[in-house]
Design a protein around this motif. Structure first.
Motif, PDB file in Angstrom:
ATOM      1  N   VAL A 219      26.102  45.477  44.319  1.00  0.00           N
ATOM      2  CA  VAL A 219      26.543  44.290  45.360  1.00  0.00           C
ATOM      3  C   VAL A 219      27.087  45.065  46.556  1.00  0.00           C
ATOM      4  O   VAL A 219      27.890  45.680  46.472  1.00  0.00           O
ATOM      5  CB  VAL A 219      27.535  43.281  44.768  1.00  0.00           C
ATOM      6  CG1 VAL A 219      27.759  42.367  45.644  1.00  0.00           C
ATOM      7  CG2 VAL A 219      26.938  42.723  43.589  1.00  0.00           C
ATOM      8  N   PRO A 220      26.457  44.841  47.600  1.00  0.00           N
ATOM      9  CA  PRO A 220      27.098  45.295  48.954  1.00  0.00           C
ATOM     10  C   PRO A 220      28.472  45.050  49.068  1.00  0.00           C
ATOM     11  O   PRO A 220      29.061  43.935  48.867  1.00  0.00           O
ATOM     12  CB  PRO A 220      26.183  44.786  50.072  1.00  0.00           C
ATOM     13  CG  PRO A 220      25.120  44.115  49.615  1.00  0.00           C
ATOM     14  CD  PRO A 220      25.340  43.835  47.982  1.00  0.00           C
ATOM     15  N   GLY A 221      29.225  46.212  49.353  1.00  0.00           N
ATOM     16  CA  GLY A 221      30.854  45.881  49.435  1.00  0.00           C
ATOM     17  C   GLY A 221      31.299  44.953  50.580  1.00  0.00           C
ATOM     18  O   GLY A 221      32.157  44.345  50.422  1.00  0.00           O
ATOM     19  N   VAL A 222      30.468  44.916  51.541  1.00  0.00           N
ATOM     20  CA  VAL A 222      30.592  43.909  52.798  1.00  0.00           C
ATOM     21  C   VAL A 222      30.859  42.466  52.280  1.00  0.00           C
ATOM     22  O   VAL A 222      31.555  41.675  52.696  1.00  0.00           O
ATOM     23  CB  VAL A 222      30.047  44.091  53.931  1.00  0.00           C
ATOM     24  CG1 VAL A 222      28.476  43.655  53.705  1.00  0.00           C
ATOM     25  CG2 VAL A 222      30.484  43.395  55.183  1.00  0.00           C
ATOM     26  N   LEU A 223      29.955  42.130  51.409  1.00  0.00           N
ATOM     27  CA  LEU A 223      29.831  40.718  50.761  1.00  0.00           C
ATOM     28  C   LEU A 223      30.910  40.524  49.954  1.00  0.00           C
ATOM     29  O   LEU A 223      31.666  39.322  50.274  1.00  0.00           O
ATOM     30  CB  LEU A 223      28.584  40.650  50.087  1.00  0.00           C
ATOM     31  CG  LEU A 223      28.061  39.083  49.575  1.00  0.00           C
ATOM     32  CD1 LEU A 223      26.605  39.181  49.122  1.00  0.00           C
ATOM     33  CD2 LEU A 223      28.760  38.759  48.297  1.00  0.00           C
ATOM     34  N   VAL A 224      31.516  41.349  49.236  1.00  0.00           N
ATOM     35  CA  VAL A 224      32.452  41.253  48.160  1.00  0.00           C
ATOM     36  C   VAL A 224      33.895  41.096  49.083  1.00  0.00           C
ATOM     37  O   VAL A 224      34.678  40.382  48.682  1.00  0.00           O
ATOM     38  CB  VAL A 224      32.704  42.407  47.213  1.00  0.00           C
ATOM     39  CG1 VAL A 224      33.904  42.252  46.267  1.00  0.00           C
ATOM     40  CG2 VAL A 224      31.434  42.196  46.296  1.00  0.00           C
ATOM     41  N   ASP A 225      34.007  41.978  50.001  1.00  0.00           N
ATOM     42  CA  ASP A 225      35.247  42.104  50.836  1.00  0.00           C
ATOM     43  C   ASP A 225      35.258  40.710  51.573  1.00  0.00           C
ATOM     44  O   ASP A 225      36.373  40.415  51.909  1.00  0.00           O
ATOM     45  CB  ASP A 225      35.251  43.416  51.638  1.00  0.00           C
ATOM     46  CG  ASP A 225      35.364  44.633  50.512  1.00  0.00           C
ATOM     47  OD1 ASP A 225      35.639  44.433  49.382  1.00  0.00           O
ATOM     48  OD2 ASP A 225      35.030  45.661  50.873  1.00  0.00           O
ATOM     49  N   THR A 226      34.263  40.257  52.269  1.00  0.00           N
ATOM     50  CA  THR A 226      34.181  39.240  53.200  1.00  0.00           C
ATOM     51  C   THR A 226      34.028  37.729  52.933  1.00  0.00           C
ATOM     52  O   THR A 226      34.488  36.856  53.447  1.00  0.00           O
ATOM     53  CB  THR A 226      33.481  39.663  54.412  1.00  0.00           C
ATOM     54  OG1 THR A 226      32.124  39.628  53.885  1.00  0.00           O
ATOM     55  CG2 THR A 226      33.838  40.908  55.074  1.00  0.00           C
ATOM     56  N   PRO A 228      34.432  34.620  50.738  1.00  0.00           N
ATOM     57  CA  PRO A 228      35.608  33.794  50.483  1.00  0.00           C
ATOM     58  C   PRO A 228      35.216  33.795  48.736  1.00  0.00           C
ATOM     59  O   PRO A 228      34.346  33.075  48.496  1.00  0.00           O
ATOM     60  CB  PRO A 228      35.632  32.648  50.970  1.00  0.00           C
ATOM     61  CG  PRO A 228      35.319  32.769  52.394  1.00  0.00           C
ATOM     62  CD  PRO A 228      34.219  33.810  52.208  1.00  0.00           C
ATOM     63  N   GLY A 229      35.894  33.955  48.009  1.00  0.00           N
ATOM     64  CA  GLY A 229      35.835  33.860  46.345  1.00  0.00           C
ATOM     65  C   GLY A 229      34.670  34.846  45.680  1.00  0.00           C
ATOM     66  O   GLY A 229      34.323  34.559  44.535  1.00  0.00           O
ATOM     67  N   ALA A 230      34.042  35.616  46.669  1.00  0.00           N
ATOM     68  CA  ALA A 230      33.159  36.577  46.199  1.00  0.00           C
ATOM     69  C   ALA A 230      33.442  37.460  44.863  1.00  0.00           C
ATOM     70  O   ALA A 230      32.790  37.722  43.870  1.00  0.00           O
ATOM     71  CB  ALA A 230      32.437  37.231  47.045  1.00  0.00           C
TER      72      ALA A 230
END
Length: 262
Positions: A219-226, A228-230
């Motif tokens: 999973v792309p890190g930017v998705l997890v970090d930005t 909400p709730g990811a």
């Protein structure tokens, strides 16, 4: 699930971190196994051996639960960090660091003297994985638990393919050690069948197999970090898929839990 550092009563658990994606599944399985062993032997404090335990990622949380943990690791720097980490956590009296490795573990500890043995991130780097697992099991008392964590072959193949390195992905599939090339930093990878055979061959009964980091490394890190709730949602997905055999073949790591024959 937060990092494996149990909160004391009444505290609000911290928000899950990216690091928890690497430890949460293993920690939950390990803690359940430790709790079962506590009930079986009728004591609140177990003797735990952590081979290759490094800086105490699992040893210190186990000590915070009241257990006595011996960490055997070849790195003096890691053992120094372990000592500091244990002191900061207030468990220095329950954590002992000893320089050594799983092949020579009985130079520094006694056979059959532990209720649980952790062998995490070790088999990839030792000369003889079968001997390493035999030593880990031999260090256990009858009925003791072994927690084995190692790099998974399928996860590496999938990661190389998704990165566009198709030749390297195919090389990993055919290489006897699961390596994708000369630049591969991991000396050896395993399938779930290989790990369970090692545990069974060492005289322990396999009780559970879990996939670790099935999705987290893809999973792309930017998705997890930005988003909400990811992170929380991804963590729950990892936990839900961990026990499903269909996903073991694509996990970055594989966790095997076993029990030494009585």
């Amino acid at each position: 699930m937060p990092d494996p550092s149990p909160a004391s009563g009444g505290e609000t658990p911290p928000r899950p971190s990216r690091a928890s994606l690497r430890t949460a599944v293993v920690w939950e399985v390990l803690r359940d196994a430790i709790d079962r062993r506590v009930k079986a032997v009728g004591t609140d404090s177990l003797d735990v051996l952590d081979t290759g335990g490094g800086t105490g990622k699992f040893a210190v949380p186990l000590a915070r639960l009241g257990h006595r943990v011996t960490v055997v690791d070849p790195s003096p720097n890691a053992l120094f960090a372990l000592e500091r980490r244990a002191a900061e956590a207030g468990v220095a009296d329950r954590v002992r660091g000893v320089q050594g490795d799983v092949h020579g573990v009985f130079d520094v500890v006694e056979r059959g003297s532990f209720d649980a043995v952790l062998c995490h991130g070790v088999l990839e780097y030792v000369d003889d994985p079968a001997e390493g697992v035999r030593n880990a099991v031999d260090a256990l008392r009858p009925g003791g638990a072994i927690s084995l964590l190692a790099a998974g072959l399928g996860g590496a193949v999938l990661a190389r393919a998704l990165a566009g390195h198709f030749t390297e992905a195919r090389q990993a599939l055919s290489d006897p050690d699961g390596r994708w090339g000369a630049g591969d930093p991991v000396p050896r990878r395993f399938t779930a069948d290989q790990l369970t055979e090692l545990v069974a061959g060492a005289g322990a009964e396999v009780s559970a197999v879990h996939g670790v980091r099935i999705f987290a490394d893809l999973v792309p890190g930017v998705l997890v970090d930005t988003e909400p709730g990811a992170l929380e949602a991804l963590l729950k997905l990892e936990e839900a898929a961990a026990e499903l055999a269909a996903f073991h073949s694509v996990a970055t790591q594989l966790h095997v839990l076993g029990e030494k024959h009585g």
